[in-house]
Write a protein that holds these residues in place. Sequence first.
Motif, PDB file in Angstrom:
ATOM      1  N   LEU A   5       0.829  -1.209   0.000  1.00 13.34           N
ATOM      2  CA  LEU A   5       0.000   0.000   0.000  1.00 13.34           C
ATOM      3  C   LEU A   5       0.867   1.264   0.000  1.00 13.34           C
ATOM      4  O   LEU A   5       0.585   2.223  -0.730  1.00 13.34           O
ATOM      5  N   VAL A   6       1.910   1.258   0.805  1.00 11.09           N
ATOM      6  CA  VAL A   6       2.831   2.405   0.869  1.00 11.09           C
ATOM      7  C   VAL A   6       3.495   2.619  -0.492  1.00 11.09           C
ATOM      8  O   VAL A   6       3.557   3.749  -0.994  1.00 11.09           O
ATOM      9  N   LYS A   7       3.984   1.544  -1.090  1.00  7.66           N
ATOM     10  CA  LYS A   7       4.671   1.663  -2.379  1.00  7.66           C
ATOM     11  C   LYS A   7       3.728   2.130  -3.478  1.00  7.66           C
ATOM     12  O   LYS A   7       4.098   2.953  -4.321  1.00  7.66           O
ATOM     13  N   ILE A   8       2.510   1.638  -3.462  1.00  7.17           N
ATOM     14  CA  ILE A   8       1.538   2.068  -4.480  1.00  7.17           C
ATOM     15  C   ILE A   8       1.163   3.517  -4.272  1.00  7.17           C
ATOM     16  O   ILE A   8       1.105   4.294  -5.239  1.00  7.17           O
ATOM     17  N   ARG A   9       0.910   3.921  -3.027  1.00  2.00           N
ATOM     18  CA  ARG A   9       0.485   5.314  -2.800  1.00  2.00           C
ATOM     19  C   ARG A   9       1.571   6.297  -3.213  1.00  2.00           C
ATOM     20  O   ARG A   9       1.288   7.297  -3.876  1.00  2.00           O
ATOM     21  N   ALA A  10       2.812   6.045  -2.869  1.00  2.00           N
ATOM     22  CA  ALA A  10       3.901   6.932  -3.287  1.00  2.00           C
ATOM     23  C   ALA A  10       4.018   6.938  -4.805  1.00  2.00           C
ATOM     24  O   ALA A  10       4.201   8.002  -5.421  1.00  2.00           O
ATOM     25  N   SER A  11       3.881   5.774  -5.421  1.00  2.00           N
ATOM     26  CA  SER A  11       3.989   5.679  -6.879  1.00  2.00           C
ATOM     27  C   SER A  11       2.834   6.383  -7.577  1.00  2.00           C
ATOM     28  O   SER A  11       3.012   6.935  -8.667  1.00  2.00           O
ATOM     29  N   LEU A  47      -7.412   3.385  -3.486  1.00  2.00           N
ATOM     30  CA  LEU A  47      -6.250   3.840  -2.710  1.00  2.00           C
ATOM     31  C   LEU A  47      -5.903   5.302  -2.956  1.00  2.00           C
ATOM     32  O   LEU A  47      -5.559   6.021  -2.015  1.00  2.00           O
ATOM     33  N   ALA A  48      -6.016   5.769  -4.175  1.00  2.00           N
ATOM     34  CA  ALA A  48      -5.681   7.178  -4.451  1.00  2.00           C
ATOM     35  C   ALA A  48      -6.608   8.123  -3.693  1.00  2.00           C
ATOM     36  O   ALA A  48      -6.230   9.259  -3.403  1.00  2.00           O
ATOM     37  N   GLY A  49      -7.794   7.664  -3.337  1.00  2.00           N
ATOM     38  CA  GLY A  49      -8.747   8.469  -2.575  1.00  2.00           C
ATOM     39  C   GLY A  49      -9.053   7.860  -1.221  1.00  2.00           C
ATOM     40  O   GLY A  49     -10.163   8.001  -0.716  1.00  2.00           O
ATOM     41  N   TRP A  50      -8.090   7.229  -0.605  1.00  2.00           N
ATOM     42  CA  TRP A  50      -8.291   6.486   0.635  1.00  2.00           C
ATOM     43  C   TRP A  50      -8.905   7.322   1.747  1.00  2.00           C
ATOM     44  O   TRP A  50      -9.659   6.818   2.569  1.00  2.00           O
ATOM     45  N   GLN A  51      -8.608   8.612   1.771  1.00  2.00           N
ATOM     46  CA  GLN A  51      -9.139   9.469   2.838  1.00  2.00           C
ATOM     47  C   GLN A  51     -10.661   9.612   2.738  1.00  2.00           C
ATOM     48  O   GLN A  51     -11.312   9.933   3.725  1.00  2.00           O
ATOM     49  N   GLU A  52     -11.222   9.343   1.555  1.00  2.00           N
ATOM     50  CA  GLU A  52     -12.667   9.390   1.363  1.00  2.00           C
ATOM     51  C   GLU A  52     -13.324   8.063   1.726  1.00  2.00           C
ATOM     52  O   GLU A  52     -14.560   7.973   1.744  1.00  2.00           O
ATOM     53  N   LEU A  91       3.778   1.209 -10.191  1.00  2.00           N
ATOM     54  CA  LEU A  91       2.358   0.907  -9.964  1.00  2.00           C
ATOM     55  C   LEU A  91       2.027  -0.493 -10.455  1.00  2.00           C
ATOM     56  O   LEU A  91       1.326  -1.264  -9.784  1.00  2.00           O
ATOM     57  N   ASP A  92       2.532  -0.840 -11.630  1.00  2.00           N
ATOM     58  CA  ASP A  92       2.306  -2.166 -12.197  1.00  2.00           C
ATOM     59  C   ASP A  92       2.890  -3.244 -11.283  1.00  2.00           C
ATOM     60  O   ASP A  92       2.213  -4.206 -10.909  1.00  2.00           O
ATOM     61  N   ALA A 149      12.787   4.559  -0.021  1.00  2.00           N
ATOM     62  CA  ALA A 149      13.195   3.627  -1.077  1.00  2.00           C
ATOM     63  C   ALA A 149      12.254   3.700  -2.273  1.00  2.00           C
ATOM     64  O   ALA A 149      12.714   3.788  -3.419  1.00  2.00           O
ATOM     65  N   ILE A 150      10.941   3.676  -2.054  1.00  2.00           N
ATOM     66  CA  ILE A 150      10.034   3.694  -3.198  1.00  2.00           C
ATOM     67  C   ILE A 150      10.130   5.022  -3.934  1.00  2.00           C
ATOM     68  O   ILE A 150      10.035   5.059  -5.160  1.00  2.00           O
ATOM     69  N   ASN A 151      10.366   6.102  -3.212  1.00  2.00           N
ATOM     70  CA  ASN A 151      10.548   7.378  -3.894  1.00  2.00           C
ATOM     71  C   ASN A 151      11.802   7.365  -4.763  1.00  2.00           C
ATOM     72  O   ASN A 151      11.793   7.880  -5.882  1.00  2.00           O
ATOM     73  N   ALA A 152      12.872   6.737  -4.281  1.00  2.00           N
ATOM     74  CA  ALA A 152      14.086   6.612  -5.095  1.00  2.00           C
ATOM     75  C   ALA A 152      13.831   5.728  -6.317  1.00  2.00           C
ATOM     76  O   ALA A 152      14.222   6.075  -7.438  1.00  2.00           O
ATOM     77  N   TRP A 153      13.165   4.578  -6.109  1.00  2.00           N
ATOM     78  CA  TRP A 153      12.841   3.700  -7.238  1.00  2.00           C
ATOM     79  C   TRP A 153      11.987   4.435  -8.265  1.00  2.00           C
ATOM     80  O   TRP A 153      12.219   4.320  -9.474  1.00  2.00           O
ATOM     81  N   ASN A 154      10.979   5.185  -7.797  1.00  2.00           N
ATOM     82  CA  ASN A 154      10.127   5.950  -8.711  1.00  2.00           C
ATOM     83  C   ASN A 154      10.959   6.915  -9.543  1.00  2.00           C
ATOM     84  O   ASN A 154      10.774   7.023 -10.761  1.00  2.00           O
ATOM     85  N   ARG A 155      11.868   7.593  -8.917  1.00  2.00           N
ATOM     86  CA  ARG A 155      12.670   8.592  -9.623  1.00  2.00           C
ATOM     87  C   ARG A 155      13.593   7.953 -10.656  1.00  2.00           C
ATOM     88  O   ARG A 155      13.775   8.481 -11.749  1.00  2.00           O
ATOM     89  N   MET A 156      14.144   6.796 -10.333  1.00  2.00           N
ATOM     90  CA  MET A 156      14.980   6.096 -11.311  1.00  2.00           C
ATOM     91  C   MET A 156      14.143   5.607 -12.493  1.00  2.00           C
ATOM     92  O   MET A 156      14.538   5.788 -13.655  1.00  2.00           O
TER      93      MET A 156
END
Length: 157
Positions: free
Chosen positions: A39-45, A74-79, A54-55, A132-139
């Motif tokens: 969930l953390v990795k998907i939300r950051a992605s 998940l993108a609207g989890w707060q709702e 995301l895939d 880590a997921i933010n670094a992976w996303n950026r790469m």
Amino acid sequence: MSSAPRLSIQDVDPAAYQPMFALEKYIHAGNLGEDLLALVKIRASQINGCAYCLDMHGREARAAGVDDRRLDVLAGWQEAPDLYSPREQAALTLTEEVTLIGEGGVSEETWAQASAEFSEQDIVVLIMAICAINAWNRMAITTRQALPELPAAGSAS
């Protein structure tokens, strides 16, 4: 905008990923659980717009038993807070604030929420997972990493 891959980090220098793989080993050895990590990795992605991640992490989430409905919203989890435990909500809030760190840092409210749900050791692992997921996303985004080919329907995986 072209979507052709620019560079394969793995092909140019396979050793470049080794520190990231060590970080992933550390993260997955913690007590957060594969479902929460997904969930953390998907939300950051989602925030970063990383199709490759995301895939990958969508498939990992399903393999870890995360329900499709929870992934779909998940993108609207707060709702839809009833779909996510207080622990998941704390992790997602921290993920969003760390991912968007330049927009105001991590609030005291978010830190208190995370501290109420996680031990200090688990917060360390959670922060490392978010970083880590933010670094992976950026790469992946920078190099335009292509989505992997999926097996044809009906074929053995």
